[in-house]
Design a protein around this motif. Sequence first.
Motif, PDB file in Angstrom:
ATOM      1  N   ALA A  39       1.136   7.926  -3.756  1.00  9.20           N
ATOM      2  CA  ALA A  39       0.201   8.959  -3.292  1.00  9.20           C
ATOM      3  C   ALA A  39      -0.254   9.779  -4.489  1.00  9.20           C
ATOM      4  CB  ALA A  39       0.890   9.851  -2.269  1.00  9.20           C
ATOM      5  N   PRO A  40      -1.465  10.380  -4.392  1.00 17.37           N
ATOM      6  CA  PRO A  40      -1.943  11.229  -5.505  1.00 17.37           C
ATOM      7  C   PRO A  40      -0.940  12.332  -5.838  1.00 17.37           C
ATOM      8  CG  PRO A  40      -3.684  10.859  -3.899  1.00 17.37           C
ATOM      9  CD  PRO A  40      -2.430  10.287  -3.297  1.00 17.37           C
ATOM     10  N   SER A  41      -0.171  12.784  -4.834  1.00 22.56           N
ATOM     11  CA  SER A  41       0.821  13.834  -5.086  1.00 22.56           C
ATOM     12  C   SER A  41       1.984  13.316  -5.935  1.00 22.56           C
ATOM     13  CB  SER A  41       1.363  14.346  -3.753  1.00 22.56           C
ATOM     14  OG  SER A  41       2.055  13.292  -3.105  1.00 22.56           O
ATOM     15  N   GLY A  42       2.062  11.987  -6.091  1.00 22.04           N
ATOM     16  CA  GLY A  42       3.162  11.421  -6.863  1.00 22.04           C
ATOM     17  C   GLY A  42       4.264  10.865  -5.987  1.00 22.04           C
ATOM     18  N   ASN A  43       4.162  11.101  -4.647  1.00 22.17           N
ATOM     19  CA  ASN A  43       5.174  10.528  -3.753  1.00 22.17           C
ATOM     20  C   ASN A  43       4.919   9.040  -3.556  1.00 22.17           C
ATOM     21  OD1 ASN A  43       6.464  12.939  -3.373  1.00 22.17           O
ATOM     22  ND2 ASN A  43       5.219  13.493  -1.579  1.00 22.17           N
ATOM     23  N   ASP A  44       5.991   8.321  -3.237  1.00 20.84           N
ATOM     24  CA  ASP A  44       5.846   6.898  -2.970  1.00 20.84           C
ATOM     25  C   ASP A  44       5.800   6.696  -1.459  1.00 20.84           C
ATOM     26  OD1 ASP A  44       6.239   6.715  -5.692  1.00 20.84           O
ATOM     27  OD2 ASP A  44       8.412   6.472  -5.447  1.00 20.84           O
ATOM     28  N   ILE A  45       4.842   5.892  -1.011  1.00 21.26           N
ATOM     29  CA  ILE A  45       4.700   5.655   0.418  1.00 21.26           C
ATOM     30  C   ILE A  45       5.024   4.197   0.708  1.00 21.26           C
ATOM     31  CG2 ILE A  45       3.097   5.758   2.375  1.00 21.26           C
ATOM     32  CD1 ILE A  45       1.407   7.640   0.443  1.00 21.26           C
ATOM     33  N   PRO A  46       5.991   3.960   1.614  1.00 21.07           N
ATOM     34  CA  PRO A  46       6.300   2.574   1.973  1.00 21.07           C
ATOM     35  C   PRO A  46       5.057   1.883   2.530  1.00 21.07           C
ATOM     36  CG  PRO A  46       7.965   4.049   2.837  1.00 21.07           C
ATOM     37  CD  PRO A  46       6.870   4.913   2.304  1.00 21.07           C
ATOM     38  N   ALA A  47       4.775   0.701   2.061  1.00 20.31           N
ATOM     39  CA  ALA A  47       3.589  -0.022   2.510  1.00 20.31           C
ATOM     40  C   ALA A  47       3.750  -1.480   2.140  1.00 20.31           C
ATOM     41  CB  ALA A  47       2.341   0.554   1.843  1.00 20.31           C
ATOM     42  N   PHE A  48       2.868  -2.284   2.641  1.00 24.96           N
ATOM     43  CA  PHE A  48       2.824  -3.666   2.169  1.00 24.96           C
ATOM     44  C   PHE A  48       1.393  -3.973   1.784  1.00 24.96           C
ATOM     45  CE2 PHE A  48       2.510  -8.295   2.699  1.00 24.96           C
ATOM     46  CZ  PHE A  48       3.495  -8.664   1.804  1.00 24.96           C
ATOM     47  N   GLN A  49       1.091  -3.794   0.512  1.00 30.60           N
ATOM     48  CA  GLN A  49      -0.257  -4.037   0.023  1.00 30.60           C
ATOM     49  C   GLN A  49      -0.158  -4.517  -1.419  1.00 30.60           C
ATOM     50  OE1 GLN A  49      -1.700  -1.470  -2.338  1.00 30.60           O
ATOM     51  NE2 GLN A  49       0.395  -0.762  -2.529  1.00 30.60           N
ATOM     52  N   PHE A  50      -1.222  -5.156  -1.870  1.00 31.88           N
ATOM     53  CA  PHE A  50      -1.161  -5.786  -3.186  1.00 31.88           C
ATOM     54  C   PHE A  50      -1.903  -4.965  -4.249  1.00 31.88           C
ATOM     55  CE2 PHE A  50      -0.233  -9.038  -0.146  1.00 31.88           C
ATOM     56  CZ  PHE A  50       0.771  -9.769  -0.742  1.00 31.88           C
TER      57      PHE A  50
END
Lengths: 286, 265
Positions: A39-50
């Motif tokens: 995320a722009p905030s620097g947090n990591d968001i669980p996802a499945f994308q390439f």
Amino acid sequence: MKSDSWKPWALLGPSLTAVFFLLVIPVCFVVVYSFWLRAPSGNDIPAFQFGNYAKFFADFFYPSLLIRTIRVALETVLLCLVMGYIPAYFFYRTESSLKPFLMILIMLPFWISFIIRTLSWINILGDSGLINHVFLKIGLIDRPLAMLYNEAAVLMGLLQYLLPFMILNIYVSLDGIDKSLTEAAKSLGCTEWQAFKEVTLPLSLPGVSAGCLLVFVLTCGTYLPPMILGGPGNDMIANLIFKRIVGTLDWPFGSALSTILLGLLGVIVYTYNRYLGISQIFKTLQ
Amino acid sequence: MKLPSGWSLIRAYTILIYVWMFTPIVAVVLLSFNPQQFGSFPMEGFSFRWYFRLAGNATILGAFKNSIVLGSLTAVLTTAVGIPAAMAFVRYDFRGKDTLNTLLLAPIMIPEVVLGVALLLFIRWLQQPKSFVLLLIGHVVLTLPYVLLVVQARLVGIKKEYEEAAQTLGASPFQTFWSVTFPLLAPAIFAGMLFSFTISFDDVTATLFWATAHNQTVPVKIFGMLRNSISPEINALGTVMIVLTVSIPLFAGYISRRFARAAEK
């Protein structure tokens, strides 16, 4: 004997647990994380994308680092081979009483911290290092040659780190050759050189290839020589990983870079093991 | 056997390689005694100035303490975990033996930078801070394969018959282990501990990912000092490291030879 079958598993338990929790799972995590979003905030968001992989291949900058890593690793392998085969052959044939001493000496760098061996080249190649000092003194040059912060300096550091691995791998292979084979070849009319080319050299190839693989893999996984001895244009893939993880804390992208490196080396090691067998390397390290 | 033709060339080439390999290391040691302000040639005398300065630097002494504690704990833990595994591989036949052996040796072939990232990521996911424990478990993973290799090589030489003989003669399993297996194992344990201590003490590539300002090891400290080019202090610190990590295995080799000779008598 049958009732003993649980025993090896009890003995193996602690190491398998350690390797499973501290190596297998963390490495799986790297792969999983490489699909996450930042995320722009620097947090990591669980996802499945390439997205992280798309970013890697989006322009030529990142792939060029990977290509440079492979090129530098191949150069290191080749130079290690050129510099290492003859000393290994020397150990194999020498009858000098100094042999045990010389063998210990070749292992000595293993006991010296990698960072010291790397930075020691600054004392040799730097503006006020040994080479420039001597050249200035004898009047060969009138101002210091710039020898640091380029690919040649990086190669010096890498070679000094990896040459002992190559020499020992080749030596172990040579040492396993029955010397009477060369004698037999010579009594059948081979010259010294022919005997080497037809008998000794082919029989030493398992050690040569094991050494090459080890040197290649270790070069790809290191960032210290480019960081300390290289310039801005000498970064390798491991440098990028270090900068993304420790510097900008971009975990998902750093993970994607790690996965790409791991995948590349995985394919190489797998192919090697498939055709040549990997146990030779472990034999030497003993 | 007759030496091959061109032997003198082969010997000269080998000597050149040695010179190439050791000149930088010798330069570190020499320059550490140079009293001059910049860590460079020419040598202008001989002094322990930089060593005294190191001895008075609290963060460096702290890093040494950290490194020694970390190396010792790594040595104990890795050997405690590794020796039983090595015994399992050498003494028993079981399904999947080769696969498991490869799995346990795998960390050697995984790039250290990836090991560093992986463990750090895992710890972060567990919401644990970087700590001394992270360094310790990381170093155990790093050193385990080497200890396994070294110890397995030594264990092959210890015959199972000794233990069987002891048990036939009426010794309990504990007595057998304590008075037969353990003394025979001791050199392997010693070698394993020494090996893991040195690897832990010297490691920098993965450790840089795991260390914090409060948990610095000596190589991490050296890395931090390097930011502003090489100084005589770094050469002195490097020399201390070299003397320490080189003399330990040499001394240990000497001791074990003494033991071996004493056992023969």
